[in-house]
Design a protein around this motif. Structure first.
Motif, PDB file in Angstrom:
ATOM      1  N   TYR A  46       0.437 -26.414  34.771  1.00  0.00           N
ATOM      2  CA  TYR A  46      -0.976 -26.216  34.477  1.00  0.00           C
ATOM      3  C   TYR A  46      -1.135 -25.438  33.180  1.00  0.00           C
ATOM      4  O   TYR A  46      -0.177 -24.885  32.639  1.00  0.00           O
ATOM      5  CB  TYR A  46      -1.675 -25.482  35.623  1.00  0.00           C
ATOM      6  N   ALA A  47      -2.368 -25.401  32.706  1.00  0.00           N
ATOM      7  CA  ALA A  47      -2.713 -24.597  31.539  1.00  0.00           C
ATOM      8  C   ALA A  47      -3.951 -23.777  31.889  1.00  0.00           C
ATOM      9  O   ALA A  47      -4.924 -24.326  32.401  1.00  0.00           O
ATOM     10  CB  ALA A  47      -3.006 -25.493  30.345  1.00  0.00           C
ATOM     11  N   PRO A  48      -3.900 -22.470  31.646  1.00  0.00           N
ATOM     12  CA  PRO A  48      -5.099 -21.668  31.878  1.00  0.00           C
ATOM     13  C   PRO A  48      -6.157 -21.999  30.827  1.00  0.00           C
ATOM     14  O   PRO A  48      -5.840 -22.255  29.671  1.00  0.00           O
ATOM     15  CB  PRO A  48      -4.603 -20.229  31.739  1.00  0.00           C
ATOM     16  N   ARG A  49      -7.397 -22.037  31.251  1.00  0.00           N
ATOM     17  CA  ARG A  49      -8.538 -22.277  30.360  1.00  0.00           C
ATOM     18  C   ARG A  49      -9.559 -21.178  30.629  1.00  0.00           C
ATOM     19  O   ARG A  49     -10.480 -21.374  31.424  1.00  0.00           O
ATOM     20  CB  ARG A  49      -9.165 -23.653  30.626  1.00  0.00           C
ATOM     21  N   GLY A  50      -9.361 -20.029  30.005  1.00  0.00           N
ATOM     22  CA  GLY A  50     -10.227 -18.884  30.284  1.00  0.00           C
ATOM     23  C   GLY A  50     -10.032 -18.461  31.726  1.00  0.00           C
ATOM     24  O   GLY A  50      -8.928 -18.138  32.139  1.00  0.00           O
ATOM     25  N   PHE A  51     -11.109 -18.517  32.518  1.00  0.00           N
ATOM     26  CA  PHE A  51     -11.010 -18.176  33.937  1.00  0.00           C
ATOM     27  C   PHE A  51     -10.862 -19.422  34.802  1.00  0.00           C
ATOM     28  O   PHE A  51     -11.019 -19.377  36.011  1.00  0.00           O
ATOM     29  CB  PHE A  51     -12.226 -17.359  34.378  1.00  0.00           C
ATOM     30  N   LYS A  52     -10.566 -20.562  34.170  1.00  0.00           N
ATOM     31  CA  LYS A  52     -10.377 -21.819  34.888  1.00  0.00           C
ATOM     32  C   LYS A  52      -8.953 -22.310  34.683  1.00  0.00           C
ATOM     33  O   LYS A  52      -8.183 -21.702  33.951  1.00  0.00           O
ATOM     34  CB  LYS A  52     -11.381 -22.863  34.392  1.00  0.00           C
TER      35      LYS A  52
ATOM     36  N   MET B  77     -11.236 -12.050  53.976  1.00  0.00           N
ATOM     37  CA  MET B  77     -11.275 -11.963  52.535  1.00  0.00           C
ATOM     38  C   MET B  77     -12.725 -11.696  52.120  1.00  0.00           C
ATOM     39  O   MET B  77     -13.653 -12.269  52.682  1.00  0.00           O
ATOM     40  CB  MET B  77     -10.749 -13.292  51.961  1.00  0.00           C
ATOM     41  N   ASP B  78     -12.908 -10.845  51.110  1.00  0.00           N
ATOM     42  CA  ASP B  78     -14.265 -10.527  50.655  1.00  0.00           C
ATOM     43  C   ASP B  78     -14.850 -11.682  49.827  1.00  0.00           C
ATOM     44  O   ASP B  78     -14.162 -12.659  49.519  1.00  0.00           O
ATOM     45  CB  ASP B  78     -14.274  -9.211  49.872  1.00  0.00           C
ATOM     46  N   LYS B  79     -16.122 -11.557  49.454  1.00  0.00           N
ATOM     47  CA  LYS B  79     -16.814 -12.634  48.730  1.00  0.00           C
ATOM     48  C   LYS B  79     -16.142 -12.959  47.402  1.00  0.00           C
ATOM     49  O   LYS B  79     -16.037 -14.123  47.016  1.00  0.00           O
ATOM     50  CB  LYS B  79     -18.277 -12.261  48.491  1.00  0.00           C
ATOM     51  N   LYS B  80     -15.686 -11.942  46.693  1.00  0.00           N
ATOM     52  CA  LYS B  80     -15.016 -12.149  45.406  1.00  0.00           C
ATOM     53  C   LYS B  80     -13.730 -12.953  45.598  1.00  0.00           C
ATOM     54  O   LYS B  80     -13.443 -13.882  44.850  1.00  0.00           O
ATOM     55  CB  LYS B  80     -14.715 -10.807  44.740  1.00  0.00           C
ATOM     56  N   GLY B  81     -12.954 -12.607  46.620  1.00  0.00           N
ATOM     57  CA  GLY B  81     -11.722 -13.328  46.919  1.00  0.00           C
ATOM     58  C   GLY B  81     -11.975 -14.773  47.308  1.00  0.00           C
ATOM     59  O   GLY B  81     -11.258 -15.679  46.876  1.00  0.00           O
ATOM     60  N   ILE B  82     -13.017 -14.981  48.109  1.00  0.00           N
ATOM     61  CA  ILE B  82     -13.381 -16.342  48.522  1.00  0.00           C
ATOM     62  C   ILE B  82     -13.739 -17.179  47.294  1.00  0.00           C
ATOM     63  O   ILE B  82     -13.320 -18.327  47.157  1.00  0.00           O
ATOM     64  CB  ILE B  82     -14.537 -16.307  49.547  1.00  0.00           C
ATOM     65  N   LYS B  83     -14.490 -16.582  46.376  1.00  0.00           N
ATOM     66  CA  LYS B  83     -14.893 -17.287  45.157  1.00  0.00           C
ATOM     67  C   LYS B  83     -13.679 -17.611  44.285  1.00  0.00           C
ATOM     68  O   LYS B  83     -13.567 -18.715  43.749  1.00  0.00           O
ATOM     69  CB  LYS B  83     -15.905 -16.428  44.383  1.00  0.00           C
ATOM     70  N   GLN B  84     -12.754 -16.653  44.144  1.00  0.00           N
ATOM     71  CA  GLN B  84     -11.552 -16.882  43.335  1.00  0.00           C
ATOM     72  C   GLN B  84     -10.679 -17.980  43.946  1.00  0.00           C
ATOM     73  O   GLN B  84     -10.160 -18.840  43.236  1.00  0.00           O
ATOM     74  CB  GLN B  84     -10.748 -15.581  43.196  1.00  0.00           C
ATOM     75  N   MET B  85     -10.510 -17.954  45.263  1.00  0.00           N
ATOM     76  CA  MET B  85      -9.707 -18.982  45.929  1.00  0.00           C
ATOM     77  C   MET B  85     -10.368 -20.348  45.758  1.00  0.00           C
ATOM     78  O   MET B  85      -9.694 -21.345  45.488  1.00  0.00           O
ATOM     79  CB  MET B  85      -9.505 -18.652  47.405  1.00  0.00           C
ATOM     80  N   ALA B  86     -11.681 -20.400  45.891  1.00  0.00           N
ATOM     81  CA  ALA B  86     -12.403 -21.663  45.733  1.00  0.00           C
ATOM     82  C   ALA B  86     -12.201 -22.245  44.336  1.00  0.00           C
ATOM     83  O   ALA B  86     -12.036 -23.465  44.181  1.00  0.00           O
ATOM     84  CB  ALA B  86     -13.890 -21.462  46.025  1.00  0.00           C
ATOM     85  N   LYS B  87     -12.180 -21.390  43.303  1.00  0.00           N
ATOM     86  CA  LYS B  87     -11.941 -21.868  41.933  1.00  0.00           C
ATOM     87  C   LYS B  87     -10.566 -22.538  41.825  1.00  0.00           C
ATOM     88  O   LYS B  87     -10.432 -23.585  41.195  1.00  0.00           O
ATOM     89  CB  LYS B  87     -12.002 -20.709  40.932  1.00  0.00           C
ATOM     90  N   MET B  88      -9.564 -21.921  42.418  1.00  0.00           N
ATOM     91  CA  MET B  88      -8.212 -22.480  42.333  1.00  0.00           C
ATOM     92  C   MET B  88      -8.094 -23.761  43.159  1.00  0.00           C
ATOM     93  O   MET B  88      -7.501 -24.749  42.703  1.00  0.00           O
ATOM     94  CB  MET B  88      -7.176 -21.430  42.754  1.00  0.00           C
ATOM     95  N   VAL B  89      -8.669 -23.758  44.356  1.00  0.00           N
ATOM     96  CA  VAL B  89      -8.634 -24.956  45.201  1.00  0.00           C
ATOM     97  C   VAL B  89      -9.391 -26.095  44.530  1.00  0.00           C
ATOM     98  O   VAL B  89      -8.911 -27.231  44.475  1.00  0.00           O
ATOM     99  CB  VAL B  89      -9.187 -24.650  46.615  1.00  0.00           C
TER     100      VAL B  89
END
Length: 145
Positions: A75-81, A1-13
């Motif tokens: 869950y509820a989305p909060r912008g990009f969180k 997974m590229d850096k962007k994907g790693i960052k997105q997964m980390a946000k969700m985790v």
């Protein structure tokens, strides 16, 4: 997974980890199958799609894969969180089988319990999300021996 994907997964985790009692390895927001494309669910379920249960889960649902457990959250989305509200289901990984298919910008998967209950969900793979979704599905399917 590229850096962007790693960052997105980390946000969700990171969003879901405090709500879980074990280490989370992957997480993803999903919709009920059929919300976006019902044909794949029918195919995954052997033609009819009957018996697939999604109504017990919120739509959309926040799914998390732990080392021993698969979790579902409202869950509820909060912008990009994400604001995790409430756990709605959990299944031991060793009691779940997963079938999945990626097709035309969509990934559809079905979680089936040993008792035969099925939960059909889908997630988009467009806009660079394919690697992220593949990582999530690999974590889910890693429960199958």
């Amino acid at each position: 997974m590229d850096k962007k994907g790693i960052k997105q997964m980390a946000k969700m985790v990171d969003a879901v980890q405090p709500s879980c009692d074990e280490k989370i390895v992957a997480a993803m927001t999903c919709s009920h199958a059929g919300s976006m494309r019902s044909v794949l669910v029918s195919k995954l379920m052997g033609g009819g799609g009957g018996g697939t249960k999604t109504s017990d889960l919120p739509n959309p649902v926040f799914m998390a894969v732990g080392e021993k457990t698969i979790y579902a959250f409202k869950y509820a989305p909060r912008g990009f969180k994400f604001k995790i509200k409430k756990e709605v289901a959990r299944w031991p990984k060793d009691e779940i089988t997963v079938s999945s298919e990626l097709s035309g910008g969509m990934a559809t998967f079905v979680l089936t319990t040993k008792s035969g209950e099925g939960y059909a969900l889908e997630v988009t793979t467009v806009m660079g999300a394919k690697q992220l979704v593949e990582f999530f599905l690999d974590a889910l399917e890693g429960s199958q021996e």
